[in-house]
Design a protein around this motif. Structure first.
Motif, PDB file in Angstrom:
ATOM      1  N   GLY A 138       0.791  -1.228   0.000  1.00 33.13           N
ATOM      2  CA  GLY A 138       0.000   0.000   0.000  1.00 33.13           C
ATOM      3  C   GLY A 138       0.819   1.271   0.000  1.00 33.13           C
ATOM      4  O   GLY A 138       0.263   2.369  -0.029  1.00 33.13           O
ATOM      5  N   CYS A 139       2.154   1.150   0.037  1.00 27.01           N
ATOM      6  CA  CYS A 139       3.048   2.306  -0.038  1.00 27.01           C
ATOM      7  C   CYS A 139       4.062   2.085  -1.159  1.00 27.01           C
ATOM      8  O   CYS A 139       4.411   0.950  -1.473  1.00 27.01           O
ATOM      9  N   PRO A 140       4.537   3.152  -1.770  1.00 28.83           N
ATOM     10  CA  PRO A 140       5.482   3.014  -2.888  1.00 28.83           C
ATOM     11  C   PRO A 140       6.846   2.527  -2.424  1.00 28.83           C
ATOM     12  O   PRO A 140       7.145   2.487  -1.233  1.00 28.83           O
ATOM     13  N   SER A 141       7.696   2.193  -3.394  1.00 30.36           N
ATOM     14  CA  SER A 141       9.010   1.627  -3.091  1.00 30.36           C
ATOM     15  C   SER A 141      10.111   2.677  -3.023  1.00 30.36           C
ATOM     16  O   SER A 141      11.233   2.366  -2.635  1.00 30.36           O
ATOM     17  N   THR A 142       9.820   3.903  -3.418  1.00 27.29           N
ATOM     18  CA  THR A 142      10.839   4.948  -3.415  1.00 27.29           C
ATOM     19  C   THR A 142      10.540   6.001  -2.358  1.00 27.29           C
ATOM     20  O   THR A 142       9.390   6.223  -1.995  1.00 27.29           O
ATOM     21  N   ALA A 201       8.218  -2.301  -2.395  1.00 27.89           N
ATOM     22  CA  ALA A 201       6.969  -1.706  -1.950  1.00 27.89           C
ATOM     23  C   ALA A 201       6.714  -2.067  -0.488  1.00 27.89           C
ATOM     24  O   ALA A 201       6.940  -3.193  -0.062  1.00 27.89           O
ATOM     25  N   ALA A 202       6.263  -1.103   0.295  1.00 24.41           N
ATOM     26  CA  ALA A 202       6.029  -1.293   1.726  1.00 24.41           C
ATOM     27  C   ALA A 202       4.539  -1.465   2.001  1.00 24.41           C
ATOM     28  O   ALA A 202       3.697  -1.125   1.177  1.00 24.41           O
ATOM     29  N   GLN A 219      -4.304   7.184   2.684  1.00 25.65           N
ATOM     30  CA  GLN A 219      -3.470   7.245   1.488  1.00 25.65           C
ATOM     31  C   GLN A 219      -2.001   7.147   1.834  1.00 25.65           C
ATOM     32  O   GLN A 219      -1.586   7.481   2.942  1.00 25.65           O
ATOM     33  N   CYS A 220      -1.238   6.648   0.869  1.00 33.73           N
ATOM     34  CA  CYS A 220       0.214   6.576   0.965  1.00 33.73           C
ATOM     35  C   CYS A 220       0.766   7.003  -0.384  1.00 33.73           C
ATOM     36  O   CYS A 220       0.333   6.499  -1.424  1.00 33.73           O
ATOM     37  N   GLU A 221       1.684   7.933  -0.386  1.00 30.83           N
ATOM     38  CA  GLU A 221       2.117   8.579  -1.621  1.00 30.83           C
ATOM     39  C   GLU A 221       3.602   8.900  -1.578  1.00 30.83           C
ATOM     40  O   GLU A 221       4.197   8.981  -0.494  1.00 30.83           O
ATOM     41  N   ASN A 222       4.204   9.091  -2.758  1.00 31.76           N
ATOM     42  CA  ASN A 222       5.569   9.594  -2.846  1.00 31.76           C
ATOM     43  C   ASN A 222       5.567  11.094  -2.579  1.00 31.76           C
ATOM     44  O   ASN A 222       4.768  11.829  -3.145  1.00 31.76           O
TER      45      ASN A 222
END
Length: 203
Positions: free
Chosen positions: A103-107, A163-164, A191-194
């Motif tokens: 649900g969270c990006p990898s960067t 991805a986390a 939400q989870c975002e860069n």
């Protein structure tokens, strides 16, 4: 570090159509409305108004599992889509959370948020990310039952490069062992975002 934005009422959150300008109060809540400009962002959390969906799982240790009731009450956008989630009290070494794998990006950096409102008084939940063997990281958020609170954690860095998982709940055992009282809450629009800071809510 966890934080919160307080005093959000039902109907305060508005989804915009294409080419519709966004306005919002200033950071101090005073004065008039101003134009809100942001770079393009992606919310990696799926089904962020449906916490009973199969994309959401639980992690439970030493406590009961969270209980979800779908579409229990009015959400910040004025629709009847806010889910009720009851988290049990968690003592030292216990955990009871809802999470979404990937649900969270990898960067990095990463910013996370949820809209939360208490049903049985105020309290504290935890919000953050999990990376398998690297554990859970995040922060606490205090909420009330008089208005919506936007809980957030900003500027998180990934450790594994993959991805986390996004999580919220009584995650204190994973976040340092501070016991948590039980929490009976409404939740919407996680939400989870860069990005280093939380942007406006992304459907």
């Amino acid at each position: 570090k966890g934080g919160e934005t307080l005093g959000i009422a039902n109907g305060d959150l508005v989804d915009l159509t294409n080419d519709q300008p966004a306005v919002q109060p200033g950071a101090d809540g005073g004065g008039g409305l101003g134009l809100s400009l942001w770079e393009a962002r992606t919310n990696y959390v799926l089904h962020n108004k449906a916490y009973d969906n199969v994309v959401w799982s639980t992690v439970v240790s030493g406590a009961a599992a969270p209980a979800v009731t779908a579409d229990y009450s009015t959400a910040p956008d004025g629709t009847a889509t806010a889910d009720r989630v009851i988290f049990p009290a968690t003592g030292a070494g216990a955990v009871s959370i809802l999470y979404q794998s990937g649900g969270c990006p990898s960067t990095s950096p990463i910013a996370m948020s949820c809209f939360v409102r208490g049903l049985d008084g105020g309290g504290t939940i935890d919000i953050g990310l999990g990376e398998g063997a690297s554990g859970y990281r995040g922060g606490p958020c205090s909420f009330t039952n008089t208005s919506w609170t936007r809980c957030y954690v900003e500027g998180m860095e990934t450790l594994t490069g993959g991805a986390a998982d996004f999580f919220f709940g009584s995650g204190s055992a994973a976040l340092g062992g501070t016991p948590r009282d039980g929490a009976d809450i409404l939740v919407s629009r996680c939400q989870c975002e860069n990005g280093p800071t939380v942007s406006p809510a992304i459907p």
